[in-house]
Design a protein around this motif. Structure first.
Motif, PDB file in Angstrom:
ATOM      1  N   VAL A 161       0.842  -1.203   0.000  1.00 30.62           N
ATOM      2  CA  VAL A 161       0.000   0.000   0.000  1.00 30.62           C
ATOM      3  C   VAL A 161       0.877   1.254   0.000  1.00 30.62           C
ATOM      4  O   VAL A 161       0.628   2.202  -0.751  1.00 30.62           O
ATOM      5  CB  VAL A 161      -0.965  -0.009   1.205  1.00 30.62           C
ATOM      6  CG1 VAL A 161      -1.767   1.281   1.255  1.00 30.62           C
ATOM      7  CG2 VAL A 161      -1.913  -1.193   1.110  1.00 30.62           C
ATOM      8  N   LEU A 179     -19.177   0.288  -6.234  1.00 30.75           N
ATOM      9  CA  LEU A 179     -18.582   1.243  -5.296  1.00 30.75           C
ATOM     10  C   LEU A 179     -18.763   0.732  -3.868  1.00 30.75           C
ATOM     11  O   LEU A 179     -17.833   0.799  -3.049  1.00 30.75           O
ATOM     12  CB  LEU A 179     -19.211   2.629  -5.454  1.00 30.75           C
ATOM     13  CG  LEU A 179     -18.745   3.442  -6.670  1.00 30.75           C
ATOM     14  CD1 LEU A 179     -19.597   4.692  -6.835  1.00 30.75           C
ATOM     15  CD2 LEU A 179     -17.267   3.828  -6.549  1.00 30.75           C
ATOM     16  N   ALA A 190     -16.380  -2.085  -3.373  1.00 31.20           N
ATOM     17  CA  ALA A 190     -15.001  -1.622  -3.263  1.00 31.20           C
ATOM     18  C   ALA A 190     -14.722  -1.160  -1.842  1.00 31.20           C
ATOM     19  O   ALA A 190     -13.688  -1.503  -1.244  1.00 31.20           O
ATOM     20  CB  ALA A 190     -14.738  -0.494  -4.249  1.00 31.20           C
ATOM     21  N   LEU A 191     -15.660  -0.395  -1.284  1.00 34.83           N
ATOM     22  CA  LEU A 191     -15.474   0.059   0.102  1.00 34.83           C
ATOM     23  C   LEU A 191     -15.394  -1.132   1.042  1.00 34.83           C
ATOM     24  O   LEU A 191     -14.531  -1.195   1.928  1.00 34.83           O
ATOM     25  CB  LEU A 191     -16.624   0.987   0.512  1.00 34.83           C
ATOM     26  CG  LEU A 191     -16.604   2.363  -0.157  1.00 34.83           C
ATOM     27  CD1 LEU A 191     -17.896   3.106   0.137  1.00 34.83           C
ATOM     28  CD2 LEU A 191     -15.404   3.173   0.333  1.00 34.83           C
ATOM     29  N   ILE A 223     -12.040  -2.882   0.661  1.00 34.48           N
ATOM     30  CA  ILE A 223     -10.956  -2.170   1.334  1.00 34.48           C
ATOM     31  C   ILE A 223     -11.006  -2.452   2.840  1.00 34.48           C
ATOM     32  O   ILE A 223      -9.978  -2.709   3.470  1.00 34.48           O
ATOM     33  CB  ILE A 223     -11.057  -0.654   1.055  1.00 34.48           C
ATOM     34  CG1 ILE A 223     -10.731  -0.393  -0.420  1.00 34.48           C
ATOM     35  CG2 ILE A 223     -10.114   0.129   1.955  1.00 34.48           C
ATOM     36  CD1 ILE A 223     -10.973   1.030  -0.865  1.00 34.48           C
ATOM     37  N   SER A 282      -9.704  -5.956   3.519  1.00 30.99           N
ATOM     38  CA  SER A 282      -8.251  -6.015   3.340  1.00 30.99           C
ATOM     39  C   SER A 282      -7.532  -5.371   4.514  1.00 30.99           C
ATOM     40  O   SER A 282      -6.520  -5.878   4.999  1.00 30.99           O
ATOM     41  CB  SER A 282      -7.850  -5.312   2.044  1.00 30.99           C
ATOM     42  OG  SER A 282      -8.454  -5.954   0.958  1.00 30.99           O
ATOM     43  N   LEU A 283      -8.071  -4.237   4.982  1.00 26.63           N
ATOM     44  CA  LEU A 283      -7.453  -3.578   6.130  1.00 26.63           C
ATOM     45  C   LEU A 283      -7.500  -4.474   7.370  1.00 26.63           C
ATOM     46  O   LEU A 283      -6.526  -4.574   8.113  1.00 26.63           O
ATOM     47  CB  LEU A 283      -8.178  -2.263   6.444  1.00 26.63           C
ATOM     48  CG  LEU A 283      -7.703  -1.037   5.674  1.00 26.63           C
ATOM     49  CD1 LEU A 283      -8.565   0.169   6.015  1.00 26.63           C
ATOM     50  CD2 LEU A 283      -6.230  -0.738   5.996  1.00 26.63           C
ATOM     51  N   ILE A 338      -7.453  -7.646   7.408  1.00 24.62           N
ATOM     52  CA  ILE A 338      -6.453  -8.715   7.261  1.00 24.62           C
ATOM     53  C   ILE A 338      -5.063  -8.177   7.598  1.00 24.62           C
ATOM     54  O   ILE A 338      -4.316  -8.769   8.380  1.00 24.62           O
ATOM     55  CB  ILE A 338      -6.474  -9.283   5.831  1.00 24.62           C
ATOM     56  CG1 ILE A 338      -7.756 -10.090   5.609  1.00 24.62           C
ATOM     57  CG2 ILE A 338      -5.251 -10.164   5.580  1.00 24.62           C
ATOM     58  CD1 ILE A 338      -7.964 -10.551   4.186  1.00 24.62           C
ATOM     59  N   ILE A 339      -4.736  -7.023   7.005  1.00 28.79           N
ATOM     60  CA  ILE A 339      -3.400  -6.466   7.230  1.00 28.79           C
ATOM     61  C   ILE A 339      -3.176  -6.162   8.709  1.00 28.79           C
ATOM     62  O   ILE A 339      -2.105  -6.399   9.250  1.00 28.79           O
ATOM     63  CB  ILE A 339      -3.211  -5.196   6.368  1.00 28.79           C
ATOM     64  CG1 ILE A 339      -3.173  -5.601   4.889  1.00 28.79           C
ATOM     65  CG2 ILE A 339      -1.939  -4.462   6.755  1.00 28.79           C
ATOM     66  CD1 ILE A 339      -3.122  -4.448   3.938  1.00 28.79           C
TER      67      ILE A 339
END
Lengths: 208, 261, 275
Positions: free
Chosen positions: B18, B238, B241-242, B245, B248-249, B251-252
């Motif tokens: 990122v 859209l 997509a939100l 995100i 994914s956040l 997970i990170i």
């Protein structure tokens, strides 16, 4: 009519008809064809892994004495394979964590930079284009169609009043989109059938 | 250790990717390049995860001589035959898909391709049957979906505009039928008048609409795809997509850990 | 049971049989109904024609046999346009099993136009990693493929690869999509590196790609067998898509007839239930 003389075309026709026979009812021919498909698909996973990934990316560098260049991915790949050995299975988590973390990072990059920003930019359209009624009307459809669709999926607020009216317009757009997708899906499935029928009539039976 | 190290790995990998989007300069661009090259290698291995359980499941079936075990044997045998044929032919000619490899020319093109293609081709029968059985105008929304789908299906094929005219009039007649049933069922005179006015309006609109669509069906289909359909797809995407995100956040940052089980 | 009720209760096998017959008969008569190419296809065709001769074009075959009837004729038709304009063609794939299909198409069309492997076209093959491959190609295309073609032959010896480093050296990427790879082409190759992209896709996928077109992330969407037939028409070489479209039309009419029949039955039974 020129029946094919190639044994391989006959084999292909046999498997095609065996799968089609499922439409009448489940039967041993279909089950046989399905089992062949499942087994060979699994084998393809290994063949693809070797010929497109491990050989060019790991084996060849190692064979040319360049092991250091690939040492990290080599270790991660070996860790991935520990999944098949129950005693040290937990080690595979390291490799999976790497793959998942990368996937998440790439996901954020793609969604943010590749979708949200350009798509929002595409939605900021003038609602009045002087002298061009068609574009003006289309822009209204485009902007409010997008906004109302999002409204419909906004679940943090009860769908009532003005907000509810917007959501109701949103559902009209969603239904049009689903209708379009449904029509296109039928189109696609029919095309696939056409492909197989063409094979049977052309390559196998030689009727056309 | 068993949990912390994987969490740390995914945190570092995800964060660096990122950051490198926002700071495409050294050292991050180099790091991104390296991480991507590792990921390309490692991600290939994810395709074989799960295959062991498929093989073990079928092996177990054979061992226990349970029902349908000959098909389990077929699975194992075709796995072995495909693998051996692929390796022998691939090593001999340089690649499984070399133009002179028997694996490509016979196995892939005459066994695998027909199997895979026909598996998907039978879906057309199911979708036709589903269209007949389940595609009902139960509500206004369902009707809208049905009409759009029909216009698209006719708009994308030759002669579609000619067929559209009878289809449209049958639809008008069907709607009229439903409305007449309503008129019969209702007792209020004003509702009846309302329904009758609606019927007349529908027929009045249907005449020019038929004429317009006959001449412009392809353009109308393009318009549906380009404007309202597109707007709704964008709205849905859209939202996705939100959501993507956010996942994914998670997970990170190590909040979402289901991949470790 | 009255006629309306029986209308809504035809056995599924009879439906299958009718569908099979309707899908077979038009083929036997080889009826061909002329069609005007759709605007998207014309746009894609004109864009490719506007590229200077000898431009490098990436063909990404992101599909497999399950969607071959739609995408294979589309690929073949586009290859005809590319080779007739002496473009350099780089074939790759994000689906491993797309490689042999694209390779088959390119070999056949190249033979027709007298094009040579390594000089006019090359098959790079497949690499796993999807988005990572796209990002990596934005920096160095040969390196992403380890500087070799699918059969391990060095790319630096091939004239077709001369002067190709990254997306800046590619005239257009044409993706043939049966899944979500098309989205990633737009999200990564275009948004990040400004690559020019045309997406040919199965009809299932096509509606989802229109937002990218409106936002200018891709040049055109070519959806399904119809787009393939239109392309065959534009390159003046009729093939399976053109002949298939007549069948496609008749099957669509049949399915719409099924929908109408089902609904007549539905309304009739509703009426009965109500009374």
């Amino acid at each position: 009519m020129h029946l094919s003389t190639s044994i391989w075309v006959w084999v292909a026709a046999f498997f095609t008809l065996a799968i089609f026979s499922f439409l009448y009812k489940d039967n041993p021919f279909y089950k046989f064809a399905e089992s062949v498909f499942v087994g060979s698909s699994a084998a393809f996973a290994f063949l693809n892994l070797w010929f497109f990934d491990v050989k060019p990316k790991l084996w060849d560098p190692i064979a040319s004495g360049n092991i250091l260049a690939v040492i990290v991915p080599l270790i991660l790949s070996i860790l991935m394979l520990t999944r098949f050995i129950p005693q040290i299975k937990w080690l595979s988590r390291w490799a999976i964590a790497f793959a998942v973390g990368m996937g998440a990072g790439l996901g954020i990059v793609g969604m943010l930079n590749g979708y949200l920003v350009p798509q929002l930019k595409g939605t900021f359209l003038p609602l009045w284009v002087s002298g061009d009624l068609a574009t003006t009307v289309n822009n209204w459809f485009l902007v409010f169609g997008t906004v109302f669709t999002i409204t419909y999926f906004y679940f943090s607020k009860p769908i009532k009043g003005k907000f509810g009216a917007a959501a109701k317009v949103g559902i009209v757009f969603i239904m049009v989109a689903f209708g379009a997708s449904f029509g296109y899906t039928i189109m696609a499935r029919v095309s696939l059938l056409i492909g197989r029928i063409y094979f049977l009539l052309h390559s196998w039976l030689g009727l056309i | 250790m068993k949990r912390e190290i994987p969490l740390l790995i995914s945190f570092i990998a995800g964060t660096l990717i990122v950051i490198s989007l926002f700071v495409p300069h050294p050292p991050f661009n180099k790091m991104e390049e390296t991480l991507n090259s590792w990921y390309i290698i490692v991600s290939g291995f994810t395709f074989i995860l799960g295959i062991d359980s498929l093989l073990l499941y079928n092996w177990d079936k054979i061992r226990r001589k349970s029902k349908d075990w000959p098909f389990a044997l077929t699975v194992i045998l075709s796995f072995v035959v495909t693998l051996v044929w692929g390796i022998v032919s691939g090593v001999r000619t340089g690649h499984i898909f070399s133009t002179n490899s028997t694996f490509r020319n016979y196995f892939y093109l005459y066994i695998y391709v027909p199997l895979q293609a026909t598996m998907f081709a039978i879906l057309s029968f199911f979708i036709a049957s589903a269209a007949y059985r389940a595609f009902r105008a139960r509500s206004l929304n369902a009707t809208l979906l049905l009409i759009t789908a029909s216009i698209i299906m006719l708009g994308r094929v030759p002669l579609g505009n000619a067929v559209l005219i009878p289809v449209l009039w049958i639809a008008v007649l069907l709607i009229a039928w439903v409305v007449l049933l309503e008129i019969k069922a209702t007792t209020s005179a004003s509702t009846r008048v309302g329904y009758i006015l609606m019927l007349i309006l529908m027929v009045v609109i249907a005449v020019p609409l038929t004429k317009f669509l006959y001449g412009n069906l392809s353009a109308a289909t393009d318009w549906i795809m380009d404007i309202p359909q597109m707007a709704a797809k964008r709205g849905i995407m859209l939202g996705l997509a939100l959501g993507g995100i956010a996942v994914s956040l998670r997970i990170i940052l190590g909040i979402e850990r289901s991949y470790m089980s | 049971m009255n006629i309306f009720e029986s209308m809504s209760k035809i056995d599924r096998r009879i439906i299958y049989l009718i569908l099979f017959i309707v899908a077979t008969v038009p083929f036997l008569f080889k009826v061909e109904i002329p069609m005007k190419p759709t605007s998207d296809v014309v746009e894609a065709y004109n864009f490719i024609n506007s590229l200077p001769e000898g431009s490098a074009v990436i063909i990404s075959a992101d599909y497999d046999a399950s969607s071959m009837p739609e995408l294979q004729p589309m690929l073949t038709a586009i290859l005809r346009q590319l080779f007739s304009r002496n473009m350099r063609v780089l074939v790759m794939s994000h689906w491993a099993l797309g490689v042999p299909l694209a390779q088959k198409a390119v070999e056949e069309v190249a033979r027709e136009y007298g094009k040579k492997y390594g000089v006019d076209y090359v098959v790079l093959g497949y690499r796993p990693g999807l988005q990572a491959v796209m990002v990596s190609m934005g920096k160095d295309i040969p390196k992403t493929f380890d500087n070799v073609d699918y059969k391990n032959r060095p790319l630096k010896d091939m004239p077709v690869m001369q002067g190709i480093k990254n997306y800046d050296d590619i005239g257009v990427i044409i993706g043939f999509e049966a899944g979500s790879v098309g989205d990633f082409w737009a999200q990564f190759a275009n948004a990040r590196y400004g690559a020019r992209i045309i997406l040919g896709s199965t009809a299932v996928v096509a509606p989802d790609l229109y937002p990218y077109k409106q936002a200018g992330q891709i040049i055109a969407v070519l959806g399904g067998l119809r787009a393939a037939a239109d392309y065959e028409n534009l390159v003046h070489h009729k093939g399976t898509a053109t002949y298939g479209m007549t069948t496609q039309a008749f099957v669509h009419f049949l399915i719409i007839a099924f929908i109408i029949l089902g609904n007549i039955g539905y309304i009739a039974t509703q009426r009965k239930r109500r009374s």
